[in-house]
Motif scaffolding. Sequence first.
Motif, PDB file in Angstrom:
ATOM      1  N   PHE A 177       4.738  12.971   5.159  1.00 18.11           N
ATOM      2  CA  PHE A 177       4.937  11.859   6.075  1.00 18.11           C
ATOM      3  C   PHE A 177       6.139  11.042   5.630  1.00 18.11           C
ATOM      4  O   PHE A 177       6.702  11.271   4.573  1.00 18.11           O
ATOM      5  CB  PHE A 177       3.674  11.010   6.145  1.00 18.11           C
ATOM      6  CG  PHE A 177       2.629  11.619   7.046  1.00 18.11           C
ATOM      7  CD1 PHE A 177       2.722  12.938   7.449  1.00 18.11           C
ATOM      8  CD2 PHE A 177       1.554  10.866   7.510  1.00 18.11           C
ATOM      9  CE1 PHE A 177       1.774  13.513   8.280  1.00 18.11           C
ATOM     10  CE2 PHE A 177       0.604  11.426   8.342  1.00 18.11           C
ATOM     11  CZ  PHE A 177       0.710  12.749   8.734  1.00 18.11           C
TER      12      PHE A 177
ATOM     13  N   ASP B 289       6.285   8.277   4.367  1.00 14.87           N
ATOM     14  CA  ASP B 289       6.137   7.487   3.146  1.00 14.87           C
ATOM     15  C   ASP B 289       6.206   8.350   1.872  1.00 14.87           C
ATOM     16  O   ASP B 289       5.930   7.882   0.781  1.00 14.87           O
ATOM     17  CB  ASP B 289       4.832   6.679   3.176  1.00 14.87           C
ATOM     18  CG  ASP B 289       3.599   7.562   3.173  1.00 14.87           C
ATOM     19  OD1 ASP B 289       3.745   8.801   3.079  1.00 14.87           O
ATOM     20  OD2 ASP B 289       2.477   7.020   3.266  1.00 14.87           O
ATOM     21  N   TRP B 290       6.545   9.599   2.014  1.00 11.24           N
ATOM     22  CA  TRP B 290       6.684  10.498   0.865  1.00 11.24           C
ATOM     23  C   TRP B 290       8.117  10.380   0.326  1.00 11.24           C
ATOM     24  O   TRP B 290       9.071  10.461   1.098  1.00 11.24           O
ATOM     25  CB  TRP B 290       6.389  11.934   1.321  1.00 11.24           C
ATOM     26  CG  TRP B 290       6.449  12.957   0.235  1.00 11.24           C
ATOM     27  CD1 TRP B 290       7.551  13.671  -0.125  1.00 11.24           C
ATOM     28  CD2 TRP B 290       5.394  13.399  -0.615  1.00 11.24           C
ATOM     29  NE1 TRP B 290       7.234  14.525  -1.152  1.00 11.24           N
ATOM     30  CE2 TRP B 290       5.915  14.379  -1.477  1.00 11.24           C
ATOM     31  CE3 TRP B 290       4.038  13.052  -0.746  1.00 11.24           C
ATOM     32  CZ2 TRP B 290       5.160  15.027  -2.450  1.00 11.24           C
ATOM     33  CZ3 TRP B 290       3.284  13.690  -1.705  1.00 11.24           C
ATOM     34  CH2 TRP B 290       3.828  14.667  -2.547  1.00 11.24           C
ATOM     35  N   PRO B 291       8.275  10.191  -0.977  1.00 14.85           N
ATOM     36  CA  PRO B 291       9.639   9.982  -1.490  1.00 14.85           C
ATOM     37  C   PRO B 291      10.516  11.233  -1.389  1.00 14.85           C
ATOM     38  O   PRO B 291      10.017  12.354  -1.440  1.00 14.85           O
ATOM     39  CB  PRO B 291       9.405   9.597  -2.956  1.00 14.85           C
ATOM     40  CG  PRO B 291       8.033  10.056  -3.283  1.00 14.85           C
ATOM     41  CD  PRO B 291       7.246  10.087  -2.021  1.00 14.85           C
TER      42      PRO B 291
ATOM     43  N   PRO C 121       6.121  19.598  -3.887  1.00 18.59           N
ATOM     44  CA  PRO C 121       4.878  19.972  -4.571  1.00 18.59           C
ATOM     45  C   PRO C 121       4.773  21.427  -5.016  1.00 18.59           C
ATOM     46  O   PRO C 121       4.104  21.703  -5.993  1.00 18.59           O
ATOM     47  CB  PRO C 121       3.799  19.670  -3.535  1.00 18.59           C
ATOM     48  CG  PRO C 121       4.419  18.744  -2.570  1.00 18.59           C
ATOM     49  CD  PRO C 121       5.880  19.003  -2.577  1.00 18.59           C
TER      50      PRO C 121
ATOM     51  N   THR D  11       0.167  14.601  -9.971  1.00 21.81           N
ATOM     52  CA  THR D  11       1.112  13.503  -9.688  1.00 21.81           C
ATOM     53  C   THR D  11       0.731  12.810  -8.385  1.00 21.81           C
ATOM     54  O   THR D  11       0.350  13.467  -7.421  1.00 21.81           O
ATOM     55  CB  THR D  11       2.541  14.070  -9.487  1.00 21.81           C
ATOM     56  OG1 THR D  11       2.719  15.146 -10.376  1.00 21.81           O
ATOM     57  CG2 THR D  11       3.595  13.013  -9.693  1.00 21.81           C
ATOM     58  N   LYS D  12       0.838  11.492  -8.377  1.00 22.08           N
ATOM     59  CA  LYS D  12       0.646  10.774  -7.108  1.00 22.08           C
ATOM     60  C   LYS D  12       1.949  10.060  -6.779  1.00 22.08           C
ATOM     61  O   LYS D  12       2.175   8.944  -7.248  1.00 22.08           O
ATOM     62  CB  LYS D  12      -0.485   9.742  -7.244  1.00 22.08           C
ATOM     63  CG  LYS D  12      -1.835  10.328  -7.620  1.00 22.08           C
ATOM     64  CD  LYS D  12      -2.783  10.285  -6.441  1.00 22.08           C
ATOM     65  CE  LYS D  12      -4.130  10.877  -6.828  1.00 22.08           C
ATOM     66  NZ  LYS D  12      -4.954  11.225  -5.675  1.00 22.08           N
ATOM     67  N   PRO D  13       2.824  10.693  -6.019  1.00 22.89           N
ATOM     68  CA  PRO D  13       4.107  10.059  -5.728  1.00 22.89           C
ATOM     69  C   PRO D  13       3.901   8.718  -5.014  1.00 22.89           C
ATOM     70  O   PRO D  13       2.975   8.586  -4.209  1.00 22.89           O
ATOM     71  CB  PRO D  13       4.793  11.054  -4.799  1.00 22.89           C
ATOM     72  CG  PRO D  13       4.091  12.336  -5.019  1.00 22.89           C
ATOM     73  CD  PRO D  13       2.685  11.982  -5.360  1.00 22.89           C
ATOM     74  N   PRO D  14       4.728   7.728  -5.332  1.00 24.60           N
ATOM     75  CA  PRO D  14       4.570   6.414  -4.703  1.00 24.60           C
ATOM     76  C   PRO D  14       4.839   6.494  -3.204  1.00 24.60           C
ATOM     77  O   PRO D  14       5.528   7.404  -2.736  1.00 24.60           O
ATOM     78  CB  PRO D  14       5.648   5.576  -5.394  1.00 24.60           C
ATOM     79  CG  PRO D  14       6.665   6.566  -5.859  1.00 24.60           C
ATOM     80  CD  PRO D  14       5.901   7.802  -6.203  1.00 24.60           C
ATOM     81  N   ARG D  15       4.277   5.554  -2.470  1.00 20.44           N
ATOM     82  CA  ARG D  15       4.581   5.490  -1.038  1.00 20.44           C
ATOM     83  C   ARG D  15       5.861   4.704  -0.846  1.00 20.44           C
ATOM     84  O   ARG D  15       6.029   3.648  -1.449  1.00 20.44           O
ATOM     85  CB  ARG D  15       3.442   4.814  -0.277  1.00 20.44           C
ATOM     86  CG  ARG D  15       2.187   5.666  -0.227  1.00 20.44           C
ATOM     87  CD  ARG D  15       1.138   5.026   0.655  1.00 20.44           C
ATOM     88  NE  ARG D  15      -0.155   5.707   0.510  1.00 20.44           N
ATOM     89  CZ  ARG D  15      -0.538   6.724   1.285  1.00 20.44           C
ATOM     90  NH1 ARG D  15       0.243   7.183   2.240  1.00 20.44           N
ATOM     91  NH2 ARG D  15      -1.721   7.279   1.086  1.00 20.44           N
TER      92      ARG D  15
END
Lengths: 522, 162
Positions: free
Chosen positions: A131, A133-135, A140, A149-153
């Motif tokens: 989406f 908001d994915w950097p 992946p 990993t939880k990439p920041p929004r």
Amino acid sequence: MNREFTEALKNEFGTNILDAVTSRNETYLTVKKEANVKICDHIYHHLDIPLISIFATDERKKDGCFKVHYVFSIGKGDAFVIIKINIDGKSPRYNSITHKIAAANWYEREIQDMFGLLPVGHPDPRRLVHFEDWPDGVYPLRKDFDIKTKPPRVEGEYVYRRVEGEGVYEIPVGPVHAGVIEPGHFRFSVAGEPIINLEIRHFYTHKGVEKLFENISLDKAVFLAERISGDNSAAHAVAFCQAVERIAGIDIPARAKYIRVVLLELERVYNHLGDIAGIATDVAFAMGAAHANRLKEEILQLNEKVTGSRMLRGMNAIGGVRRDIGDKKDEILLKLSEIQHDFRELIEYLMAIPSLVDRIETTGRIYNDTAKGLHVVGPAARASGIDRDMRRDHAYAAYPEFNFKVPVQKAGDVNARTLVRADEVCESIGLIEQALWSLPDGDIKINIGEIPDGYALGYTEAPRGETLYWVMIENNRIVRCKVRDPSFCNWLAIEYAVLDNIVPDFPIVNKSLSLSYSGNDM
Amino acid sequence: MTVEDEVEIMGQRLNSRIKNIFGRSLHIREVDAGSCNACEVEVNSLSNPIYDIERFGIHIVASPRHADMLLVTGPVTRNMELALLKTYNATPSPKLVAAMGSCACNGGIFGDTYASGGGVDKFIPVDVYIPGCPPRPQAVIFGIMVAIDKLAQKIKKTEVNP
Ligand code: SF4
């Protein structure tokens, strides 16, 4: 078949073909990166061979390259040709083939999101899986990405196609829908009632399945395959197991093959019954829906009695099946004969109701050339005159032993899809009967222990259509598992099927295509 | 005992609880927060003629604004998180949340990864957990009953004696 084919291509493209390896019915041709468009176009348009999947692998550790694979399926002669290109990890770009082959559209965008390989010249290079908001720059399926990993929004915007004009307005629908269905977003542009454009936006249920395969053991992987598209559990599990069994080079016991056919066909029957019920619901014919749903429930209960799971889960394993069903033979046969009788009556009754037939005839038409161009699969393809069925064209399990017809219709509308499903239910019941009558004696599973390094395709004809796995194993672990659910192909077609239909008919069109969101998004 | 008998017995119990606590009926909004769709198959089964939960006073409604309870499936994917929160906020209080299926309970096989959130209670408060993959329809009915009992307790706790 494969040898002739390779020779012909070599003559045509000479030094552009770097390497050819054949194992089983799969031929892998490594070609020059710059020649991908030319060669794929030749195979697709000139030789008229459908492109059934595109996927990438990250093999930078070995040779510094990503690879992109184009899978073509030669139905007559049961062969697969896989065109392979190497892409240098330092400049991850390659030429898009979408302008030549429309069916490549989503695959290339998926690879862009998951591997960061840029398809140069793609007509619609927007994101697909991720989406807004994915950097940027986080991919992946690259080997250096850790699944935890939880990439920041981040801030971002998704731009929809806009249709403008006097009286044109937009209707946004979803992701949370009014009915009990999976999440996805639909944006209709309408002028009055008729739909003049539909844009779908999916991947709300993206669960990182392909990455997950690389992080779990082989046994657990079968369970994961069952949970990619829940109501097609058996088809996914069998496709996965077959891929691994092909890598291991083993032939599972005949009894297991027969049992797999029974499971796969039970799955088809309950899915098709559910879809027919759905169509009756969507034309507001509650009684027809109740009848079809009752029959579906009977199959689900039968599944539970026979396998312990209403969704046929936990039955398949690498090397065969985990539970024998021989002692339930009579019970299954008896139940199915009752169901077949009731089902025939129901279909006759439904198809004689003018108000129902009026709603489904000419509705949601997918023309033959559209279906072909997008590589639509399964009952939806067969309803548009495409005579393809993996069970016959790339036969697996015990299917070569049995007689069955592949129903095909021409009209491509909801009615045609309903008729195809109705005929398939009867064929499926016939297949189960044949399998149970001639169930061979013997083991149901063999132990295979260590699996050698290698890769292979695995495939089934799921209720929704061809389901494809490509598995690569190293050191007894999965290093890549590409899953191609039939819905990934068919979702593209809905944007065409609804054109000039009215908004209230959208649910029927959607139901008649029976699309899985989870299988698509994974 | 046949499935029909089972459902009849559970259904009567359910019905009397719903009458006690809600007066007439319980409205449920189902939210798929990234399920594999088998949980949806079973929620839909609840409306087929064998289970037919409408007759016990349960309605699956189209909007969270009409709902007393959310029935959430799936591990809550990154891409569904916002939609789930919005749906939760749109549901009037007092509200119940049931996490249906192993995924919704704790992420299940999808776990806690870049794409999967690892369970509903990481995002919104959950009242009951219905295990199973997918839970059988009977289990869902049972879960709903437990949730209703919880609501009764919740209401008692917040009541002020004169
Ligand atoms: S709990 Fe099981 S059936 Fe339900 S959504 Fe998760 S994987 Fe699918």
